[in-house]
Write a protein that holds these residues in place. Structure first.
Motif, PDB file in Angstrom:
ATOM      1  N   VAL A 451     -56.488  36.902 -48.502  1.00 22.42           N
ATOM      2  CA  VAL A 451     -56.997  36.462 -49.975  1.00 22.42           C
ATOM      3  C   VAL A 451     -58.003  35.542 -49.970  1.00 22.42           C
ATOM      4  O   VAL A 451     -58.983  35.720 -50.907  1.00 22.42           O
ATOM      5  CB  VAL A 451     -55.681  35.695 -50.810  1.00 22.42           C
ATOM      6  N   GLU A 452     -57.947  34.639 -48.916  1.00 18.10           N
ATOM      7  CA  GLU A 452     -59.044  33.605 -48.781  1.00 18.10           C
ATOM      8  C   GLU A 452     -60.376  34.240 -48.827  1.00 18.10           C
ATOM      9  O   GLU A 452     -61.458  33.664 -49.383  1.00 18.10           O
ATOM     10  CB  GLU A 452     -58.759  32.764 -47.800  1.00 18.10           C
ATOM     11  N   CYS A 453     -60.741  35.423 -47.976  1.00 20.07           N
ATOM     12  CA  CYS A 453     -61.947  35.915 -48.036  1.00 20.07           C
ATOM     13  C   CYS A 453     -62.486  36.236 -49.397  1.00 20.07           C
ATOM     14  O   CYS A 453     -63.768  36.325 -49.812  1.00 20.07           O
ATOM     15  CB  CYS A 453     -61.760  36.944 -47.070  1.00 20.07           C
ATOM     16  N   TYR A 454     -61.632  37.035 -50.172  1.00 21.50           N
ATOM     17  CA  TYR A 454     -62.187  37.532 -51.653  1.00 21.50           C
ATOM     18  C   TYR A 454     -62.213  36.330 -52.437  1.00 21.50           C
ATOM     19  O   TYR A 454     -63.169  36.333 -53.256  1.00 21.50           O
ATOM     20  CB  TYR A 454     -60.874  38.377 -52.073  1.00 21.50           C
ATOM     21  N   VAL A 455     -61.402  35.617 -52.215  1.00 21.55           N
ATOM     22  CA  VAL A 455     -61.847  34.198 -53.390  1.00 21.55           C
ATOM     23  C   VAL A 455     -63.065  33.497 -52.934  1.00 21.55           C
ATOM     24  O   VAL A 455     -63.659  32.989 -54.099  1.00 21.55           O
ATOM     25  CB  VAL A 455     -60.367  33.329 -53.136  1.00 21.55           C
ATOM     26  N   ASP A 471     -65.680  38.528 -60.590  1.00 20.50           N
ATOM     27  CA  ASP A 471     -64.354  38.906 -61.126  1.00 20.50           C
ATOM     28  C   ASP A 471     -63.806  40.060 -60.471  1.00 20.50           C
ATOM     29  O   ASP A 471     -62.677  40.116 -60.127  1.00 20.50           O
ATOM     30  CB  ASP A 471     -64.603  39.394 -62.550  1.00 20.50           C
ATOM     31  N   SER A 472     -64.590  41.002 -60.053  1.00 27.24           N
ATOM     32  CA  SER A 472     -63.822  42.388 -59.310  1.00 27.24           C
ATOM     33  C   SER A 472     -63.207  41.834 -57.875  1.00 27.24           C
ATOM     34  O   SER A 472     -62.240  42.367 -57.338  1.00 27.24           O
ATOM     35  CB  SER A 472     -65.214  43.040 -58.879  1.00 27.24           C
ATOM     36  N   TYR A 473     -63.612  40.618 -57.425  1.00 31.92           N
ATOM     37  CA  TYR A 473     -63.365  40.320 -56.033  1.00 31.92           C
ATOM     38  C   TYR A 473     -61.967  39.376 -56.129  1.00 31.92           C
ATOM     39  O   TYR A 473     -61.070  39.521 -55.466  1.00 31.92           O
ATOM     40  CB  TYR A 473     -64.186  39.391 -55.135  1.00 31.92           C
ATOM     41  N   TYR A 474     -61.975  38.744 -57.430  1.00 35.28           N
ATOM     42  CA  TYR A 474     -60.713  38.287 -57.633  1.00 35.28           C
ATOM     43  C   TYR A 474     -59.543  39.187 -57.935  1.00 35.28           C
ATOM     44  O   TYR A 474     -58.201  38.981 -57.777  1.00 35.28           O
ATOM     45  CB  TYR A 474     -60.907  37.243 -58.783  1.00 35.28           C
ATOM     46  N   ILE A 475     -60.152  40.328 -58.866  1.00 36.98           N
ATOM     47  CA  ILE A 475     -59.199  41.426 -58.939  1.00 36.98           C
ATOM     48  C   ILE A 475     -58.541  42.044 -57.624  1.00 36.98           C
ATOM     49  O   ILE A 475     -57.359  42.318 -57.407  1.00 36.98           O
ATOM     50  CB  ILE A 475     -59.694  42.634 -59.515  1.00 36.98           C
ATOM     51  N   ARG A 491     -59.607  32.601 -61.172  1.00 41.62           N
ATOM     52  CA  ARG A 491     -60.020  33.656 -62.084  1.00 41.62           C
ATOM     53  C   ARG A 491     -60.216  33.286 -63.550  1.00 41.62           C
ATOM     54  O   ARG A 491     -61.002  33.511 -64.243  1.00 41.62           O
ATOM     55  CB  ARG A 491     -59.232  34.979 -62.050  1.00 41.62           C
ATOM     56  N   ALA A 492     -59.201  32.330 -64.023  1.00 42.49           N
ATOM     57  CA  ALA A 492     -59.342  31.625 -65.285  1.00 42.49           C
ATOM     58  C   ALA A 492     -60.596  30.856 -65.429  1.00 42.49           C
ATOM     59  O   ALA A 492     -61.367  30.950 -66.550  1.00 42.49           O
ATOM     60  CB  ALA A 492     -58.005  30.883 -65.532  1.00 42.49           C
ATOM     61  N   LEU A 493     -60.963  30.090 -64.273  1.00 46.32           N
ATOM     62  CA  LEU A 493     -61.903  29.219 -64.374  1.00 46.32           C
ATOM     63  C   LEU A 493     -63.527  29.890 -64.385  1.00 46.32           C
ATOM     64  O   LEU A 493     -64.337  29.664 -65.147  1.00 46.32           O
ATOM     65  CB  LEU A 493     -62.208  28.424 -63.163  1.00 46.32           C
TER      66      LEU A 493
END
Length: 586
Positions: A451-455, A471-475, A491-493
């Motif tokens: 997950v860290e890679c995407y975030v 946003d697509s990467y948070y998804i 994602r909220a931020l």
């Protein structure tokens, strides 16, 4: 720890400033936080501040006599009481400029006595001028008294607010100092950089003071399973967690845990082996007691393992003193296995940093690097420390070494990408930025379940204004791990920065809290959103929920600083009815 958990300020606005004005930190640290004065260090002050030594002047003055005498008889007949008071004040100003502060005070005394009470603006000026003279004499009690008198007559008198704030800071009334400086910030629409620096200084000291007091009475809190999972994932070579992980997969190394070492005693299987079972099953609340049972056994073969595991759980619960004691005992054991000793040094080094003991922290990491130069955890976590203290070159070198030692360690790989990107971005090296962006793509390809890679890639894309791609990467991150509360908060931020959609941002953070009611990051950012929407009291309530979840005094100081900023703002709004400028006007 994962770098994305550390504070990043994508707006470039200091966190406390956002909390004062509208709220909204853009990320938070699970272990270490330190303040970065970005805007306040770039520019000089624009207007006079509390350090300005000159009193307020109205008219030109003549040279005073040795005493502050009344106006000459032939002039006094034609002067009104206010004009006489101004004459005394002007003579006082002349004495002040000549460094004769006692004489100046006598003249200001007469100005105050002579001034008609209905002339409140003039009278407030006379009190403030006398406060300036008392300040030169370091008579802080009198400075406080006279500034308060001036503000009772003119509550938006900036000079009096600044000077009283300085006196309060010297007298250690930091809450009042912050309140006064907050009022100045709002009155000046946050445009005076010198005032911003003063606020930052007071908030740091106040946050530390409140955190120190709170830590003394703090009840240990076991963090959520997600938090603990993230913590262990930041160690590629944790000797205990890795062996437990192997057991889950049926790949037990008997050399590490030979069957013959099982202990049978009055505790039965309620010692270290039971603690390992709880670790495997995620029953983290039972582990410390099991380790204590094991350590009560004379000559237990699991002393080192029990100390290390208990110290780790103490660290996770925010009991840093107990964790430090266990780690120190372990490190001093002569025949301690190398992996255990090095892991203990890394964890103790991180604890030192959490208490702002940089030299002690680096000393432990350097020792660990000498003992085991092939251990990627040493360089990965030391890279974090170097990054926090501003040694970017050293951090980049450490992350590079960590990846070279363990190319299958996704957290180290992507943090290297992130650090390299920040460095290239700040230098304006577009070619290097493009090169690092490709490395992020490589990280995601090589570690699709991390997950860290995407975030972190999403944060970089957001940094470049590519909000939709971010946003697509948070998804995608949420597809990998739907119940990751931290990703929802990030994602909220993004939604806040991209669309300014407070309702959607609040919804994502609320979802995060439904998943993890102990998510400090969610409480912190929801609190700042409430401040942004004018719900100051609700914001303070949410900060109060975040504070007990802080693991370290530094984290707690950060949260207290945001809470203190919100409380000060609430007081000024209620007291003066001053409207707060929105983020776009800052």
């Amino acid at each position: 720890m994962a770098l994305s958990k550390y504070t990043t300020e994508q707006t470039g606005v200091p966190n406390w400033k956002i909390a004062l004005a509208v709220g909204g930190t853009l990320a938070a640290g699970v272990a270490i936080y330190y303040f970065l004065i970005r805007e306040t260090s770039k520019k000089g002050g624009g207007s006079k501040t509390a350090t300005d030594k000159s009193p307020d002047a109205i008219n030109s003055v003549t040279s005073p006599s040795s005493e502050c005498s009344s106006p000459k008889a032939d002039d006094a007949v034609n002067l009104t009481p206010l004009e006489k008071a101004q004459s005394y004040k002007n003579k006082g100003n002349k004495y002040f400029k000549g460094g004769k502060y006692s004489e100046a005070i006598k003249c200001y005394d007469q100005a105050i006595e002579t001034c008609p009470p209905e002339n409140t603006v003039d009278l407030s000026t006379f009190y403030q001028n006398r406060a300036a003279a008392y300040e030169q004499q370091k008579n802080w009690e009198c400075v406080l008294r006279d500034c308060t008198a001036a503000l009772e007559l003119n509550e938006r008198y900036v000079k009096a607010l600044q000077r009283r704030a300085k006196a309060c800071e010297v007298l250690k009334d930091l809450d009042q100092a912050l309140e006064d400086l907050t009022a100045v910030c709002i009155i000046e629409s946050f445009q005076n950089q010198a005032t911003l620096v003063n606020v930052d200084r007071v908030l740091k000291e106040l946050g530390r003071m409140h955190a120190k007091e709170a830590m003394e009475d703090r009840e240990p809190v076991m963090p959520s399973k997600h938090f603990i999972k993230t913590f262990f994932e930041s160690f590629a070579e944790d000797p205990i967690f890795n062996s437990v992980d192997k057991e889950k997969e049926g790949d037990v190394d008997e050399a590490e845990h030979p069957p013959g070492k099982n202990t049978t005693n009055k505790y039965g299987i309620r010692g270290y082996l039971k603690a390992r079972q709880h670790l495997q099953e995620g029953n983290y609340g039972e582990i410390i007691d099991c380790c204590q049972n094991e350590l009560a056994i004379p000559f237990t073969p699991y002393k080192v393992e029990s100390l290390l595991l208990r110290a780790t759980l103490y660290q996770l619960r925010g009991e840093s003193t107990k964790a430090m004691e266990d780690l120190t005992v372990l490190i001093s054991i002569e025949d301690c296995p190398l992996k255990m000793q090095v892991n203990a040094l890394v964890k103790r080094g991180s604890l030192h940093m959490q208490h702002e003991k940089v030299d002690s922290s680096l000393k432990d990491f350097d020792r660990a690097a000498i003992l085991d130069p092939t251990n990627s955890d040493v360089f990965h976590h030391r890279g974090q420390i170097h990054l926090l203290i501003g040694k970017v070159d050293a951090a980049m070198s450490d992350f590079k070494t960590a990846v070279e030692l363990n190319s299958n360690f996704p957290i180290a790989f992507v943090q290297r990408c992130y650090t390299d990107y920040r460095y290239a971005y700040q230098l304006g090296d577009k070619a290097k930025v493009e090169e690092v962006m490709k490395k992020f793509e490589e990280a995601i390809k090589n570690f699709p379940k991390c997950v860290e890679c995407y975030v972190l890639y999403a944060q970089v894309l957001c940094d470049q204004g590519e909000h939709e791609r971010a946003d697509s990467y948070y998804i995608k991150a949420l597809e990998v791990e739907p119940d990751n509360p931290t990703t929802l908060v990030h994602r909220a931020l993004l939604i806040l920065q991209w669309k300014g959609d407070l309702a959607q941002a609040r919804s994502y953070i609320t979802q995060a809290l439904e998943i993890d009611e102990k998510c400090e990051l969610a409480y912190e950012n929801l609190a700042t959103i409430e401040v942004q929407t004018g719900n100051l009291k609700r914001g303070v309530e949410l900060f109060d929920k975040a504070i007990p979840l802080a693991k370290t005094e530094m984290e707690m100081a950060h949260l207290f600083s945001l809470r203190d900023a919100a409380v000060a703002q609430l007081k000024i709004v209620e007291k003066m009815g001053i409207n707060i400028p929105n983020l776009g006007s800052l």
